[in-house]
Design a protein around this motif. Structure first.
Motif, PDB file in Angstrom:
ATOM      1  N   ILE A 251      -1.559 -17.364  17.994  1.00 54.22           N
ATOM      2  CA  ILE A 251      -0.645 -16.352  17.464  1.00 54.22           C
ATOM      3  C   ILE A 251      -0.571 -16.453  15.946  1.00 54.22           C
ATOM      4  N   SER A 252      -0.593 -17.663  15.395  1.00 55.50           N
ATOM      5  CA  SER A 252      -0.589 -17.836  13.934  1.00 55.50           C
ATOM      6  C   SER A 252      -1.836 -17.220  13.327  1.00 55.50           C
ATOM      7  N   ARG A 253      -2.981 -17.454  13.957  1.00 58.76           N
ATOM      8  CA  ARG A 253      -4.237 -16.870  13.448  1.00 58.76           C
ATOM      9  C   ARG A 253      -4.194 -15.350  13.538  1.00 58.76           C
ATOM     10  N   ILE A 254      -3.670 -14.830  14.631  1.00 64.41           N
ATOM     11  CA  ILE A 254      -3.564 -13.377  14.787  1.00 64.41           C
ATOM     12  C   ILE A 254      -2.624 -12.820  13.717  1.00 64.41           C
ATOM     13  N   GLY A 255      -1.540 -13.550  13.430  1.00 70.45           N
ATOM     14  CA  GLY A 255      -0.607 -13.121  12.390  1.00 70.45           C
ATOM     15  C   GLY A 255      -1.286 -13.044  11.036  1.00 70.45           C
ATOM     16  N   ALA A 256      -2.133 -14.043  10.719  1.00 74.27           N
ATOM     17  CA  ALA A 256      -2.842 -14.020   9.446  1.00 74.27           C
ATOM     18  C   ALA A 256      -3.798 -12.827   9.383  1.00 74.27           C
ATOM     19  N   VAL A 257      -4.495 -12.548  10.467  1.00 72.61           N
ATOM     20  CA  VAL A 257      -5.408 -11.401  10.511  1.00 72.61           C
ATOM     21  C   VAL A 257      -4.625 -10.106  10.346  1.00 72.61           C
ATOM     22  N   LEU A 258      -3.492  -9.996  10.992  1.00 73.50           N
ATOM     23  CA  LEU A 258      -2.680  -8.781  10.883  1.00 73.50           C
ATOM     24  C   LEU A 258      -2.144  -8.586   9.467  1.00 73.50           C
ATOM     25  N   GLU A 259      -1.841  -9.672   8.764  1.00 69.81           N
ATOM     26  CA  GLU A 259      -1.416  -9.552   7.368  1.00 69.81           C
ATOM     27  C   GLU A 259      -2.531  -8.939   6.526  1.00 69.81           C
ATOM     28  N   ARG A 260      -3.761  -9.397   6.746  1.00 70.51           N
ATOM     29  CA  ARG A 260      -4.890  -8.834   6.000  1.00 70.51           C
ATOM     30  C   ARG A 260      -5.084  -7.365   6.363  1.00 70.51           C
ATOM     31  N   VAL A 261      -4.975  -7.039   7.632  1.00 71.64           N
ATOM     32  CA  VAL A 261      -5.114  -5.650   8.064  1.00 71.64           C
ATOM     33  C   VAL A 261      -4.010  -4.804   7.430  1.00 71.64           C
ATOM     34  N   ASP A 262      -2.788  -5.344   7.357  1.00 75.94           N
ATOM     35  CA  ASP A 262      -1.687  -4.623   6.746  1.00 75.94           C
ATOM     36  C   ASP A 262      -1.970  -4.353   5.268  1.00 75.94           C
ATOM     37  N   ARG A 263      -2.524  -5.328   4.560  1.00 69.93           N
ATOM     38  CA  ARG A 263      -2.865  -5.121   3.149  1.00 69.93           C
ATOM     39  C   ARG A 263      -3.918  -4.029   3.000  1.00 69.93           C
ATOM     40  N   VAL A 264      -4.919  -4.073   3.863  1.00 68.83           N
ATOM     41  CA  VAL A 264      -5.969  -3.051   3.805  1.00 68.83           C
ATOM     42  C   VAL A 264      -5.378  -1.676   4.082  1.00 68.83           C
ATOM     43  N   MET A 265      -4.516  -1.568   5.081  1.00 62.68           N
ATOM     44  CA  MET A 265      -3.908  -0.284   5.435  1.00 62.68           C
ATOM     45  C   MET A 265      -3.039   0.224   4.288  1.00 62.68           C
ATOM     46  N   THR A 266      -2.306  -0.683   3.665  1.00 62.03           N
ATOM     47  CA  THR A 266      -1.465  -0.289   2.534  1.00 62.03           C
ATOM     48  C   THR A 266      -2.322   0.254   1.403  1.00 62.03           C
ATOM     49  N   ARG A 267      -3.416  -0.428   1.107  1.00 63.93           N
ATOM     50  CA  ARG A 267      -4.315   0.043   0.045  1.00 63.93           C
ATOM     51  C   ARG A 267      -4.904   1.405   0.384  1.00 63.93           C
ATOM     52  N   GLN A 268      -5.268   1.607   1.643  1.00 63.93           N
ATOM     53  CA  GLN A 268      -5.828   2.905   2.034  1.00 63.93           C
ATOM     54  C   GLN A 268      -4.779   4.011   1.924  1.00 63.93           C
ATOM     55  N   GLU A 269      -3.536   3.720   2.325  1.00 62.01           N
ATOM     56  CA  GLU A 269      -2.474   4.714   2.215  1.00 62.01           C
ATOM     57  C   GLU A 269      -2.240   5.094   0.761  1.00 62.01           C
ATOM     58  N   GLU A 270      -2.204   4.065  -0.093  1.00 62.77           N
ATOM     59  CA  GLU A 270      -2.009   4.343  -1.518  1.00 62.77           C
ATOM     60  C   GLU A 270      -3.150   5.199  -2.059  1.00 62.77           C
ATOM     61  N   PHE A 271      -4.346   4.881  -1.649  1.00 56.62           N
ATOM     62  CA  PHE A 271      -5.503   5.647  -2.118  1.00 56.62           C
ATOM     63  C   PHE A 271      -5.414   7.092  -1.651  1.00 56.62           C
ATOM     64  N   LEU A 272      -5.045   7.264  -0.365  1.00 52.39           N
ATOM     65  CA  LEU A 272      -4.964   8.619   0.160  1.00 52.39           C
ATOM     66  C   LEU A 272      -3.812   9.412  -0.443  1.00 52.39           C
ATOM     67  N   LEU A 273      -2.688   8.723  -0.717  1.00 53.31           N
ATOM     68  CA  LEU A 273      -1.542   9.406  -1.281  1.00 53.31           C
ATOM     69  C   LEU A 273      -1.773   9.776  -2.760  1.00 53.31           C
ATOM     70  N   LYS A 274      -2.382   8.900  -3.495  1.00 53.42           N
ATOM     71  CA  LYS A 274      -2.635   9.163  -4.921  1.00 53.42           C
ATOM     72  C   LYS A 274      -3.854  10.050  -5.095  1.00 53.42           C
ATOM     73  N   GLY A 275      -4.711   9.986  -4.175  1.00 53.57           N
ATOM     74  CA  GLY A 275      -5.934  10.782  -4.239  1.00 53.57           C
ATOM     75  C   GLY A 275      -6.914  10.161  -5.224  1.00 53.57           C
ATOM     76  N   ASN A 276      -7.829  10.923  -5.650  1.00 52.71           N
ATOM     77  CA  ASN A 276      -8.863  10.447  -6.572  1.00 52.71           C
ATOM     78  C   ASN A 276      -8.427  10.793  -7.994  1.00 52.71           C
ATOM     79  N   GLN A 277      -7.477  10.137  -8.515  1.00 57.86           N
ATOM     80  CA  GLN A 277      -6.936  10.448  -9.832  1.00 57.86           C
ATOM     81  C   GLN A 277      -7.632   9.704 -10.940  1.00 57.86           C
ATOM     82  N   ARG A 278      -8.673   9.178 -10.757  1.00 58.51           N
ATOM     83  CA  ARG A 278      -9.332   8.420 -11.817  1.00 58.51           C
ATOM     84  C   ARG A 278     -10.027   9.292 -12.762  1.00 58.51           C
TER      85      ARG A 278
END
Length: 111
Positions: free
Chosen positions: A84-111
């Motif tokens: 369960i600890s290992r799964i928790g660590a994996v889920l934290e990484r997945v959460d970070r990736v999902m957060t980054r993707q949401e931010e990217f999609l919400l901000k769009g390609n503003q570069r």
């Protein structure tokens, strides 16, 4: 003849007395024996009930898990906790990736 009847009367009286004493002693022991038998029967019944209760408890205790069984369960729980600890660590990484993707999609390609 008169003396013989007096002696016979006395002998019959003594025999009657002896018979009464023997009858009284027999009644005393017979009654005492019956009371004792009743007490033994009641004690025997109580012992039988106690024996059944002890057998029931023995069966219940035999069905309970032993020390080795509990130890095995503890080991499995520890392993599951590690997983369960290992799964928790994996889920934290997945959460970070999902957060980054949401931010990217919400901000769009503003570069």
């Amino acid at each position: 003849m008169t003396i013989d009847l007096i002696i016979l009367n006395q002998i019959v009286g003594v025999l009657g007395f002896c018979l009464a004493v023997v009858s009284m002693v027999f009644t005393f022991f017979a009654t005492r024996s019956k009371a004792t038998d009743e007490r033994f029967k009641s004690v025997s019944d109580r012992m039988d009930r106690q024996e059944r209760r002890v057998q029931s408890l023995e069966q219940t205790v035999q069905a309970l898990p032993g020390r080795d069984d509990i130890h095995k369960v503890e080991i499995h729980v520890e392993r599951m906790s590690g997983e369960i600890s290992r799964i928790g660590a994996v889920l934290e990484r997945v959460d970070r990736v999902m957060t980054r993707q949401e931010e990217f999609l919400l901000k769009g390609n503003q570069r």
